[in-house]
Scaffold this active site. Structure first.
Site, PDB file in Angstrom:
ATOM      1  N   ILE A 146       1.015  -1.337   0.120  1.00  0.00           N
ATOM      2  CA  ILE A 146       0.148   0.410  -0.063  1.00  0.00           C
ATOM      3  C   ILE A 146       0.816   1.525  -0.218  1.00  0.00           C
ATOM      4  CG2 ILE A 146      -1.260   1.449   1.237  1.00  0.00           C
ATOM      5  CD1 ILE A 146      -2.323  -1.628   2.997  1.00  0.00           C
ATOM      6  N   GLU A 147       0.959   1.850  -1.142  1.00  0.00           N
ATOM      7  CA  GLU A 147       2.124   3.176  -1.772  1.00  0.00           C
ATOM      8  C   GLU A 147       1.063   4.148  -0.627  1.00  0.00           C
ATOM      9  OE1 GLU A 147       3.429   3.287  -5.289  1.00  0.00           O
ATOM     10  OE2 GLU A 147       4.872   1.258  -4.560  1.00  0.00           O
ATOM     11  N   GLU A 195       4.008  -7.811   3.088  1.00  0.00           N
ATOM     12  CA  GLU A 195       4.237  -8.444   4.210  1.00  0.00           C
ATOM     13  C   GLU A 195       3.991  -8.203   5.557  1.00  0.00           C
ATOM     14  OE1 GLU A 195       6.641  -7.893   1.376  1.00  0.00           O
ATOM     15  OE2 GLU A 195       8.240  -9.270   1.538  1.00  0.00           O
TER      16      GLU A 195
HETATM   17  N1  THU Z   1       7.538  -4.096  -1.520  1.00  0.00           N
HETATM   18  C1  THU Z   1       6.870  -4.917  -0.829  1.00  0.00           C
HETATM   19  O1  THU Z   1       5.457  -4.466  -0.733  1.00  0.00           O
HETATM   20  N2  THU Z   1       7.279  -5.925  -0.729  1.00  0.00           N
HETATM   21  C2  THU Z   1       8.409  -6.362  -0.074  1.00  0.00           C
HETATM   22  O2  THU Z   1       9.748  -6.860   0.577  1.00  0.00           O
HETATM   23  C3  THU Z   1       9.879  -5.046  -1.013  1.00  0.00           C
HETATM   24  C4  THU Z   1       8.940  -4.094  -1.228  1.00  0.00           C
HETATM   25  C5  THU Z   1       6.866  -2.431  -2.180  1.00  0.00           C
HETATM   26  C6  THU Z   1       6.944  -1.431  -1.159  1.00  0.00           C
HETATM   27  C7  THU Z   1       6.409   0.395  -2.501  1.00  0.00           C
HETATM   28  O3  THU Z   1       5.606  -0.763  -2.905  1.00  0.00           O
HETATM   29  C8  THU Z   1       7.085  -1.573  -3.745  1.00  0.00           C
HETATM   30  O4  THU Z   1       6.781  -2.302  -3.237  1.00  0.00           O
HETATM   31  C9  THU Z   1       8.295  -0.522  -4.221  1.00  0.00           C
HETATM   32  O5  THU Z   1       9.243  -0.682  -3.358  1.00  0.00           O
END
Ligand code: THU
Length: 142
Positions: A43-44, A55
């Protein structure tokens, strides 16, 4: 719950990923020792810092529902336009959160490219010589 069923749940969870800035969509499925599964997606945020990985969303959902014992997590991450997804491994922050609640020698991390193609590591393999609850409390926290 088989490993490939857990991977399938991670792929499904990825469909809810909210990643308009990076375009990198991630899904996770966390298997608890009682057999229940908690899923998560990344979720950004427009201000970037509040972004949460798939995770950690899965872990925080589970812990906030009273779960403390975990067996495995399946993760699938790839850019939304990726023709051939590669293996995306959990970031360092997520590995540290796993270290808080999981036995590093037995907790398994499945990283998937597709439903049938995935690799399996223990937490200890992905986070060797870790700092964790035992350093502060002498034993894992209840
Ligand atoms: N991201 C994850 O959800 N899990 C990870 O282990 C690595 C990165 C997501 C965070 C962000 O929304 C996007 O991937 C790029 O970094």
């Amino acid at each position: 719950m088989t490993d490939s069923e857990l991977v399938r749940l991670a792929l499904e969870a990825r469909r809810a990923a909210y990643a308009p800035y990076s375009g990198f969509l991630v899904g996770a499925a966390l298997l608890c020792r009682d057999g229940s599964v908690y899923t998560g997606c990344n979720i950004e945020s427009a201000s970037y810092t509040p972004t949460c990985c798939a995770e950690r969303v899965a872990f925080f959902k589970a812990v906030s529902e009273g779960k403390r014992a975990f067996e495995a997590i399946a993760v699938m991450g790839a850019h939304r336009n990726a023709a051939e997804p590669g293996y995306a491994y959990p970031c360092g922050v997520c590995r540290q959160v796993m270290m808080e609640f999981c036995d590093p020698g037995s907790f398994r991390i499945l990283t998937a490219r597709t439903e049938k193609e995935y690799t399996v590591f223990t937490l200890r393999e992905l986070l060797p010589m870790a700092f964790g609850p035992a350093e502060l409390c002498g034993s894992p926290v209840d």
